[in-house]
Structures are given as structure tokens and as C-alpha cells.
Write an enzyme that holds these catalytic residues in place. Structure first.
Site: not given
Length: 444
Positions: A72-73, A143, A224-225, A311
Site C-alpha cells: 500500500w503506501d 510510511a 507519522r509519515d 495523512e
């Protein structure tokens, strides 16, 4: 659009006059730039049309990157300037992964990063896990981003979620970093001489909510990310990331500027529970050349009382404009407003300037109304190519929250876990539109 930088004294004065400020921007009191607001009024301007609605995806025509894994990501290896890196003729992508026998609702609990490489940017060869078993921090990895410097050194940023060896899954999120040499040969791409993995950033509780603050009644927690970004104007280097505005729910309130213009705010009802929606896009400045020390700065943009999760935020620069993009789900919007699963964007003529929503609402790409969950995790590349992954397709009248209650066979049949067809968008100042659909997983 550009606003002059304000001194601390001037900022303090203006805070007292907040009633006459633009509804888009509030002042970061301890710094000399503004924090932009994505408002409820902006969201009410959302309208799906042929300029922002993605083509319907036919999952039967697509293939997994690796039959043994859901992916995914996804993000490409980039040069410092943000362009897609080419190493000895190869492009390299990274993706979160889990074995393909794992139910879709459980993949985030065991995610690890795998990599793939390609000479033509469309036929991807699996290179396996990025890290040796046990090297990465966290109980699983979410991610991040990857940059290669002038010495062919890979700098890899990721979200370390939970802790190694934890008995029960936790959702603590911190930023981690490791570096390695990129090795290109006739056999493909590999990485060697990995550095130690280090935690480089944690939420501070002042600008960004800590897990402890979020546990006092909030819906979810995010830190995150991490996405590397070098400002082409100043040469300074940063990480842009997803966070939540600081404080426990009891410490926050919905203010008129979160609603929008004075005229809109006066007549718009904001349900009390909206205070639980406190998504933000954060930024931190690199303090050393090893990218192991960063200074947290106030958010670039907040969605207080508007949206819970912004996100995978990222920035591209075109001409004099900074385009700030983020992804969100339809169920992350606060009560009383709504938007589709989609890619959203904002524009400013300064990295720390006032960000205006693209197209008057922020919506850049939406899933089609008859297939509203078909794709997610859009990432815009500097040339306008947009990558994403196939999420859940052809659910009929089911909401995505209902999928986990269906049979295992149904869940696997409707979950993609693979690259979606890439799209091409055009950007013109504060407007965007979808130009065309490219092939599955194409990176140009």
C-alpha cells in the site's frame, strides 16, 4: 497571497485582534510565520466534477507488485531537490507490505517496508525487505520517505510504530532514520553498510499532540509519515509530517476562524464533538548534516474542528508556488461537513506563508461516487504524476467500516493491496485538474 513575516511582538499584538484576521490564517505566537487553517467553510465548497474525479478502477486488469504480498503506501527514492532519483538507470520505490494471506484490516499491525526497482518506471522487480530482520525500530514500520544525496548515500525516514517486543500492539509513533549505500549492478539494486537506526523526532506536546494528550478522550493519535523536503529558495532542509494539534480535548475549543469567514461562522452550527477533530500538517527543520537532529516548528496547516487525519503530507514547488498535498478519508471529517476519500491540496508563494485551498475547497482528486473507496494514499510527484494504491473496490452499498464484518473471502476479493493506475494532474496557481490516467504504478 504572501504575508510579511511578523516579529514576536507584532504577533502578540495581532493575536489580540484575531477577530479581524483572515479566516485562513492564525499566528504562530512563538514564531514569525502564520499557521494556516483549513476551514469548515472551505469543505462546504467541495463539489465532485470531471476535473477532480478519478476514473473507475477495474481491479481485474491489475496485478500485485509481488503476488506474495499486499502493498500500500508507496514512495519513490528522490534526489534532494524532490525529483525522482535514477540510480544507474533504475528508479526505486518503497512500499508498506504484509503477506498476502493477512486480512486487510490487520496489515497495519505487521507492516514492513519492501522495495522494488525498474528501468522503465512501470515494470517493477521486487528487491525484498529494505531492512534486515530486527534492525528497524518499532514493532512495525509505517510510511516515510527516502532521499539519496550527492555521495549516493540513502537517507531513509520512517514511522517507528509501537516498540520492539511489546506484548500488546500499541500505537506510539516516532520518526526514525537510517542511512545506507545504494548498490546498483546488472543484478539490480541493493543496500549495504546500514547505519544504526535512530529516533530523530517525537511529539512535543506544545505544537503537536502527544499520545498521552490524545488518550484523554480523542478519537485517534497521529505523529507519522515523515517526508523529506529541501526548500529551493532557502536551501534549508525539513521534514513535513502528519500530526495533531496539541492538547487534550478539554484544552481545545472550536473558534470562529475554524469555521471560516465571519459571515459563514455567524450562521454555521459547529457540533461540540467537532473539537475531537484536530488534524495538522507539521514541519521540522534539520539541525545537522546527518539528519539525526531536527527542530520542531509550528504546523504549516491545521484542520481543527474540520478533519482528524491529514495523512502523508508532501510539498512540490512549481514556479513561485509551494503546493502542499495531503490525503484523508471521508469519515475523518467532523460532524456537519463532509468530503470524499481524496487527495487535497493547498498553495502558497512561501513555504511558511498563508496556504489557500486549491479549487476553493482543497479537493484535487476524489474517488468516483460509485466506487468511493477504490484508491488511497495519493502522492504527487514534481511533474504532476500521482501514484496511489488500490484499496477497496466494488463494495456496492457497503460502507468501508462494514468490510471487516464480511467473510474472509469477500474481504480478499475486494481488497487491492497493489498499485493503482497513476494519474496526471495539472497545476495552475490555485487551480488543478486531472489530465489523464497513466498505466498501473507508472512513475515518470
Amino acid at each position: 497571497m504572501k504575508k510579511k513575516k511578523r516579529s514576536l511582538l507584532l504577533a502578540t499584538t495581532i493575536i489580540g485582534l484575531s477577530a479581524i484576521l483572515s479566516p485562513l490564517a492564525t499566528v504562530g505566537a512563538a514564531n514569525d510565520y502564520t499557521v494556516s487553517n483549513w476551514t469548515r467553510e472551505h469543505v462546504t465548497n467541495i463539489e465532485l466534477n470531471d476535473r477532480n474525479t478519478a476514473p473507475v478502477i477495474n481491479m481485474d486488469e491489475l496485478e500485485k507488485l509481488d503476488e506474495g504480498y499486499h502493498t500500500w503506501d508507496t514512495w519513490p527514492l528522490k534526489d534532494k531537490d524532490g525529483s525522482v532519483a535514477v540510480v544507474n538507470g533504475y528508479k526505486i520505490i518503497f512500499a508498506l507490505s504484509a503477506p498476502s494471506h493477512v486480512l486487510p484490516g490487520q496489515v497495519h499491525d505487521i507492516a514492513e517496508v519492501r522495495y522494488f526497482y525498474s528501468k522503465n518506471g512501470k515494470d517493477w522487480i521486487s528487491g525484498g525487505p529494505v531492512f534486515e530482520k530486527g534492525d528497524a525500530l518499532g514493532s512495525r514500520q509505517w510510511a516515510g520517505s527516502a532521499m539519496i544525496d550527492e555521495d549516493d548515500q540513502l537517507h531513509f525516514f520512517y514511522t517507528a510504530t509501537g516498540r520492539k517486543g511489546e506484548e500488546r500492539i500499541t500505537y506510539e509513533q516516532r520518526f526514525a532514520k537510517a542511512s545506507a549505500d545504494v548498490v546498483a549492478s546488472k543484478k539490480g539494486i541493493s543496500f549495504k553498510n546500514w547505519s544504526d537506526h535512530q529516533i530523530i523526532l517525537e511529539a512535543d506536546g506544545e505544537y503537536y499532540q502527544t499520545q498521552e494528550q490524545g488518550s484523554q478522550g480523542d478519537i485517534a493519535y497521529a505523529f507519522r509519515d515523515p517526508e523529506f523536503f529541501k526548500d529551493p529558495k532557502s536551501g534549508e532542509e525539513y521534514i513535513v509530517f502528519e500530526g495533531n494539534s496539541s492538547g487534550a480535548p478539554a484544552d481545545r475549543s472550536c473558534l470562529p476562524e475554524h469555521s471560516g469567514s465571519p459571515e459563514f461562522a455567524e450562521s454555521h452550527d459547529v457540533p461540540e464533538v467537532s473539537v475531537l477533530f484536530n488534524g495538522s500538517i507539521g514541519i521540522a527543520k534539520a539541525s545537522n548534516e546527518d539528519y539525526t537532529e531536527f527542530e520542531l516548528l509550528p504546523p504549516l496547516l491545521e484542520a481543527n474542528c474540520v478533519n482528524q487525519e491529514l495523512e502523508r503530507p508532501h510539498i512540490i514547488v512549481k514556479g513561485n508556488n509551494y503546493y502542499l498535498f495531503t490525503d484523508t478519508h471521508f469519515d475523518k471529517f467532523a460532524p456537519g461537513i463532509t468530503g470524499p476519500e481524496g487527495l487535497y491540496g493547498f498553495v502558497s508563494d512561501d513555504l511558511f506563508g498563508s496556504y489557500e485551498p486549491l479549487n476553493g475547497s482543497g479537493l484535487v482528486i476524489a474517488n468516483p461516487e460509485d466506487n468511493p473507496y477504490q484508491a488511497y494514499s495519493w502522492l504527487v510527484l514534481p511533474n504532476g504524476t500521482v501514484i496511489s494504491f488500490v484499496h477497496f473496490s466494488d463494495l456496492g452499498d457497503l460502507e468501508i467500516a462494514d468490510v471487516g464484518h464480511q467473510s474472509h473471502e469477500f474481504q480478499f476479493e475486494h481488497f487491492g493491496g497493489m498499485p493503482a493506475p497513476s494519474l496526471k494532474i495539472a497545476l495552475n496557481r490555485d487551480r488543478s485538474h486531472i489530465v489523464t490516467e497513466l498505466g498501473q504504478g507508472v512513475i515518470r
